[in-house]
Design an enzyme around this catalytic site. Structure first.
Site, mmCIF file in Angstrom:
data_model
loop_
_atom_site.group_PDB
_atom_site.id
_atom_site.type_symbol
_atom_site.label_atom_id
_atom_site.label_comp_id
_atom_site.label_asym_id
_atom_site.label_seq_id
_atom_site.Cartn_x
_atom_site.Cartn_y
_atom_site.Cartn_z
ATOM 1 N N GLY A 50 -9.114 2.494 -11.586
ATOM 2 C CA GLY A 50 -9.332 1.189 -12.028
ATOM 3 C C GLY A 50 -8.030 0.756 -12.491
ATOM 4 N N GLY A 51 -7.511 0.378 -11.817
ATOM 5 C CA GLY A 51 -6.242 -0.734 -12.438
ATOM 6 C C GLY A 51 -4.992 0.857 -12.679
ATOM 7 N N CYS A 75 -20.264 -1.702 -3.565
ATOM 8 C CA CYS A 75 -19.533 -2.822 -3.147
ATOM 9 C C CYS A 75 -19.753 -4.020 -3.452
ATOM 10 C CB CYS A 75 -19.125 -2.078 -1.306
ATOM 11 S SG CYS A 75 -18.185 -3.260 -0.843
ATOM 12 N N ASN A 103 -10.282 -8.813 -3.716
ATOM 13 C CA ASN A 103 -11.565 -8.575 -2.118
ATOM 14 C C ASN A 103 -12.369 -8.915 -2.110
ATOM 15 O OD1 ASN A 103 -12.475 -6.298 -1.141
ATOM 16 N ND2 ASN A 103 -11.428 -5.972 -2.899
ATOM 17 N N GLY A 110 -16.022 -6.727 2.838
ATOM 18 C CA GLY A 110 -17.250 -6.255 2.966
ATOM 19 C C GLY A 110 -17.296 -5.164 3.672
ATOM 20 N N LEU A 111 -16.108 -4.299 3.839
ATOM 21 C CA LEU A 111 -16.972 -2.953 3.968
ATOM 22 C C LEU A 111 -16.563 -3.073 5.946
ATOM 23 C CD1 LEU A 111 -19.719 -1.778 2.603
ATOM 24 C CD2 LEU A 111 -18.083 -1.019 2.091
ATOM 25 N N ASN A 138 -15.848 0.841 -9.478
ATOM 26 C CA ASN A 138 -15.623 0.059 -8.028
ATOM 27 C C ASN A 138 -15.208 -1.050 -8.713
ATOM 28 O OD1 ASN A 138 -15.477 -0.882 -5.371
ATOM 29 N ND2 ASN A 138 -16.697 -0.153 -4.968
ATOM 30 N N THR A 139 -14.721 -2.312 -8.142
ATOM 31 C CA THR A 139 -13.757 -3.614 -8.878
ATOM 32 C C THR A 139 -15.217 -4.452 -10.006
ATOM 33 O OG1 THR A 139 -14.544 -4.451 -6.392
ATOM 34 C CG2 THR A 139 -12.901 -3.826 -6.528
HETATM 35 C C1 LIG Z 1 -8.137 -3.895 -0.504
HETATM 36 C C2 LIG Z 1 -9.762 -3.309 -1.014
HETATM 37 C C3 LIG Z 1 -10.650 -2.768 -0.908
HETATM 38 C C4 LIG Z 1 -11.944 -1.947 -1.381
HETATM 39 N N1 LIG Z 1 -12.118 -1.275 -0.319
HETATM 40 C C5 LIG Z 1 -13.441 -0.388 -1.139
HETATM 41 C C6 LIG Z 1 -14.345 0.696 -0.213
HETATM 42 O O1 LIG Z 1 -14.605 0.203 0.657
HETATM 43 N N2 LIG Z 1 -15.339 1.355 -0.693
HETATM 44 C C7 LIG Z 1 -14.791 1.634 -1.841
HETATM 45 O O2 LIG Z 1 -15.652 1.776 -2.696
HETATM 46 N N3 LIG Z 1 -14.075 1.211 -3.007
HETATM 47 C C8 LIG Z 1 -13.132 -0.255 -1.956
HETATM 48 N N4 LIG Z 1 -12.118 -0.887 -3.203
HETATM 49 C C9 LIG Z 1 -12.122 -0.310 -4.059
HETATM 50 C C10 LIG Z 1 -11.365 0.907 -5.042
HETATM 51 O O3 LIG Z 1 -11.072 1.594 -4.576
HETATM 52 C C11 LIG Z 1 -10.674 0.381 -6.098
HETATM 53 O O4 LIG Z 1 -12.141 1.007 -7.021
HETATM 54 C C12 LIG Z 1 -10.779 -0.644 -7.154
HETATM 55 O O5 LIG Z 1 -9.392 -1.805 -6.960
HETATM 56 C C13 LIG Z 1 -10.304 -0.354 -8.533
HETATM 57 O O6 LIG Z 1 -9.156 0.621 -8.379
HETATM 58 P P1 LIG Z 1 -7.556 -0.376 -8.308
HETATM 59 O O7 LIG Z 1 -7.516 -1.152 -9.524
HETATM 60 O O8 LIG Z 1 -6.801 0.359 -8.847
HETATM 61 O O9 LIG Z 1 -7.823 -1.398 -7.255
HETATM 62 C C14 LIG Z 1 -10.868 -1.758 -2.344
HETATM 63 C C15 LIG Z 1 -10.719 -2.288 -3.043
HETATM 64 C C16 LIG Z 1 -9.572 -2.787 -2.328
HETATM 65 C C17 LIG Z 1 -8.538 -3.898 -3.170
#
Ligand SMILES: Cc1cc2nc3c(=O)[nH]c(=O)nc-3n(C[C@H](O)[C@H](O)[C@H](O)COP(=O)(O)O)c2cc1C
Ligand SMILES: Cc1cc2nc3c(=O)[nH]c(=O)nc-3n(C[C@H](O)[C@H](O)[C@H](O)COP(=O)(O)OP(=O)(O)OC[C@H]3O[C@@H](n4cnc5c(N)ncnc54)[C@H](O)[C@@H]3O)c2cc1C
Ligand code: FES
Lengths: 244, 304
Positions: B244-245, B131, B69, B72-73, B193-194
């Site tokens: 994460g995941g 981010c 993704n 972009g906030l 985060n990602t």
């Molecule tokens: C579409 C999308 C939007 C996200 N937006 C934010 C965000 O605004 N702020 C933030 O801290 N993390 C954001 N993340 C990260 C998630 O909060 C999370 O930390 C990350 O996706 C890892 O977890 P997951 O594997 O369970 O998705 C976003 C993730 C996705 C997929």
């Protein structure tokens, strides 16, 4: 009310080159309206795939899809009775308030943008609203649902190869028939051309989706008023708010 | 007390299941699917000082076992959030939420963070310094321990509520950034985060996402982040939220053994909107099966 349900495939048949009609059935609690879509989970793919509802009858939802990649390819191989996890009904339907006051109405569809217009045509017919339909195909081999539309509407067809209907684009036909208001769905170039004609109407737009129900902000677009999510505030937009 | 409850800083949670920022909208997108009041809490989309559209589309891409993704906030900005969204959330969620704060300078973070001081429904803050979808120059600021230390000090001075720092996994110094945040007064760490990633369409060679580089999430990143949580746990005393995941109750238990006090569910919400509900109802059965008396007993247990 949106819900996540497991439905079963009733049939999955080839309609035209790379184009399939899939009927899925089960307990349908929340009735869909024309313009809404479903989001299908396909095994071995992470994200769901969105498809417009083409028809709805009692316990059965129909979609028409084109094979464009691995997900739709995999969908085309599915056999009747297979279970499918589906999110539905998503998005907003076409706004039919005051539709009887809109003057002469026209439905303009191109390729796999045609399916939601079939559901809409049936609804307009039910409401006893007069309308005409213009469908555009690239080739004769990719044309579908011509007979189905002929059964319920006055139909005009255009194709780029000229092997079905008039040779050319839907907008060539649109220039020739008078109309006051349109409902349209199809490829971006077609939507832009219809929008440019300048009449009032409603457009169904597409965007890549992470969720389909408003949670990820993946599908946002700028409108003349504010930022909207195609899946939640759309996919139907008024011509006055669309900025191309 | 149920055997799922955990104490996360000042918040006593019924269970450690918390939807992650950016994957749960502002909560009400899920109310059709289930009563979200069963959640431990929820983290909302990151909020910045001014409204942001975010990046151009396409900003989503499909990957094997995950997704990219580059949103972009996108958010309405702090004023609009407080004015419009808080009321709506209040109507459907009766527990405390975690507000996520993002920014592009120390002043901006502090400005936004401070605004939550008197917002009743906000139990604590998560400071998103990670981010991946912002410009390189803007992003660089947050990989320096010194800058993070200073940022946390400034936030600590004005923010009354507990705050967590959400780390980026894309720097080599994740552990020392976590320590710097703790030293400067952060009440906890969210890891992580990602991951930076990219997808190219083999049919035409085009990079799929508009920003080219995007944030990779989903089941594929779980082992990477479990490792980070495990190491951060060895180095800080403050509680950790794992993100994460995660897609099922086993993943939650795994993260807690590694050192997480609570867990965040992200991308999985997007493809299975009832995943959090399913995990919450499955956890009691799972811990019984694994002879765990109370979930909080296993926090960091793999270390001993
Ligand atoms: C579409 C999308 C939007 C996200 N937006 C934010 C965000 O605004 N702020 C933030 O801290 N993390 C954001 N993340 C990260 C998630 O909060 C999370 O930390 C990350 O996706 C890892 O977890 P997951 O594997 O369970 O998705 C976003 C993730 C996705 C997929
Ligand atoms: C609201 C909506 C309604 C739709 N209705 C129909 C319909 O009735 N009939 C039909 O044939 N198609 C429809 N589409 C397009 C359809 O969703 C895509 O063709 C399909 O997702 C492609 O999947 P794939 O795995 O075969 O393609 P791939 O290219 O391999 O897909 C990769 C990723 O890109 C996404 N993607 C690819 N093309 C599109 C696209 N045009 N729009 C949105 N996402 C895309 C996929 O969902 C997937 O996440 C609709 C799209 C939207 C947003
Ligand atoms: S696809 Fe997630 S908000 Fe529209």
């Amino acid at each position: 009310m949106k819900s996540q349900v497991v439905l079963k495939i009733k049939s999955n048949i080839k309609l035209a080159k790379n184009i399939f009609l899939m009927k899925i059935f089960g307990y349908i609690e929340n009735l869909p309206v024309p313009g809404q879509f479903i989001n299908i989970k396909i095994e071995n793919f992470f994200l769901r795939r969105p498809f417009s509802i083409c028809n709805f009858k009692e316990d059965t939802i129909s979609i028409i899809y084109k094979i464009v990649g691995k997900g739709t390819k995999s969908l085309s191989k599915m056999k009747p009775n297979k279970s499918l996890n589906v999110l539905y009904p998503l998005g907003n339907g076409f706004d039919l308030n005051d539709v009887e006051k809109r003057g002469k109405i026209i439905l303009v569809g191109g390729g796999v943008g045609i399916p939601p217009l079939y559901f809409l045509a049936k609804e307009l017919k039910k409401l006893k609203i007069n309308f005409e339909v213009v469908l555009g195909f690239t080739t004769y081999e990719e044309s579908f649902f011509v007979k189905e539309f002929l059964d319920i509407s006055k139909l005009h067809v255009a194709s780029i190869d000229g092997k079905i209907g008039k040779k050319g684009l839907v907008t060539d036909i649109l220039k020739e028939i008078s109309h006051d208001y349109y409902f349209t769905c199809g490829p971006l170039a077609m939507l832009k051309a219809v929008h440019k004609i300048g009449k009032e109407g409603q457009l169904s737009l597409e965007e890549r989706m992470g969720c389909g129900f408003g949670a990820c902000m993946g599908c946002s677009l700028r409108t003349s008023t504010k930022v909207k999510r195609v899946c939640a505030e759309g996919p139907i937009f008024k011509s006055s708010e669309v900025v191309f | 007390m149920s055997n799922l409850n955990v104490q996360l800083s000042s918040m006593m949670l019924d269970n450690p299941i918390i939807p992650a920022s950016g994957t749960f909208g502002f909560g009400y997108e899920f109310k059709d699917f289930y009563d979200i009041n069963i959640l431990g809490s929820m983290v909302l989309k990151s909020i910045t000082k001014s409204a942001r559209f975010g990046n151009d589309t396409p900003r989503i891409a499909e990957c094997k076992s995950g997704m990219l993704n580059a949103i972009g906030l996108q958010n309405p900005g702090i004023e609009a959030f407080l004015e419009d969204e808080v009321l709506k959330i209040n109507k459907i969620f009766k527990k405390k939420i975690i507000a996520s704060v993002a920014g592009f300078s120390e002043e901006e973070y502090v400005y936004v963070a401070k605004k939550f001081n008197d917002i009743e429904i906000v139990g604590m803050l998560e400071i998103n310094i990670s981010c991946p979808n912002i410009k390189k120059e803007e992003g660089k600021f947050f990989s320096s321990e010194k800058n993070i230390y200073s940022l946390c000090r400034e936030i600590r001075k004005v923010v009354k509520k507990p705050f967590f720092i959400k780390l980026s996994p894309n720097t080599e110094n994740v552990i020392s950034v976590a320590k710097a945040a703790e030293d400067a007064g952060a009440n906890g760490i969210t890891a992580c985060n990602t991951y930076f990633g990219m997808a190219i369409d083999p049919r035409n060679g085009k990079v799929v996402v508009s920003t080219k580089k995007a944030g990779f999430s989903g089941p594929a990143i779980k082992p990477l982040t479990v490792r980070l949580v495990y190491e951060i746990f060895e180095n800080v005393k403050v509680p950790i939220m794992g993100s994460g995941g995660i897609s099922n109750s086993d993943d939650v238990i795994e993260f807690m053994y590694a050192g997480a006090t609570a867990t965040q569910i992200g991308s999985q919400n997007l493809i299975n909107p009832t995943v959090c509900k399913e995990i919450i109802s499955d956890l009691p059965k799972k811990i019984k099966k694994y002879n765990i008396k109370s979930l909080k007993d296993i926090i960091g247990k793999s270390h001993y």
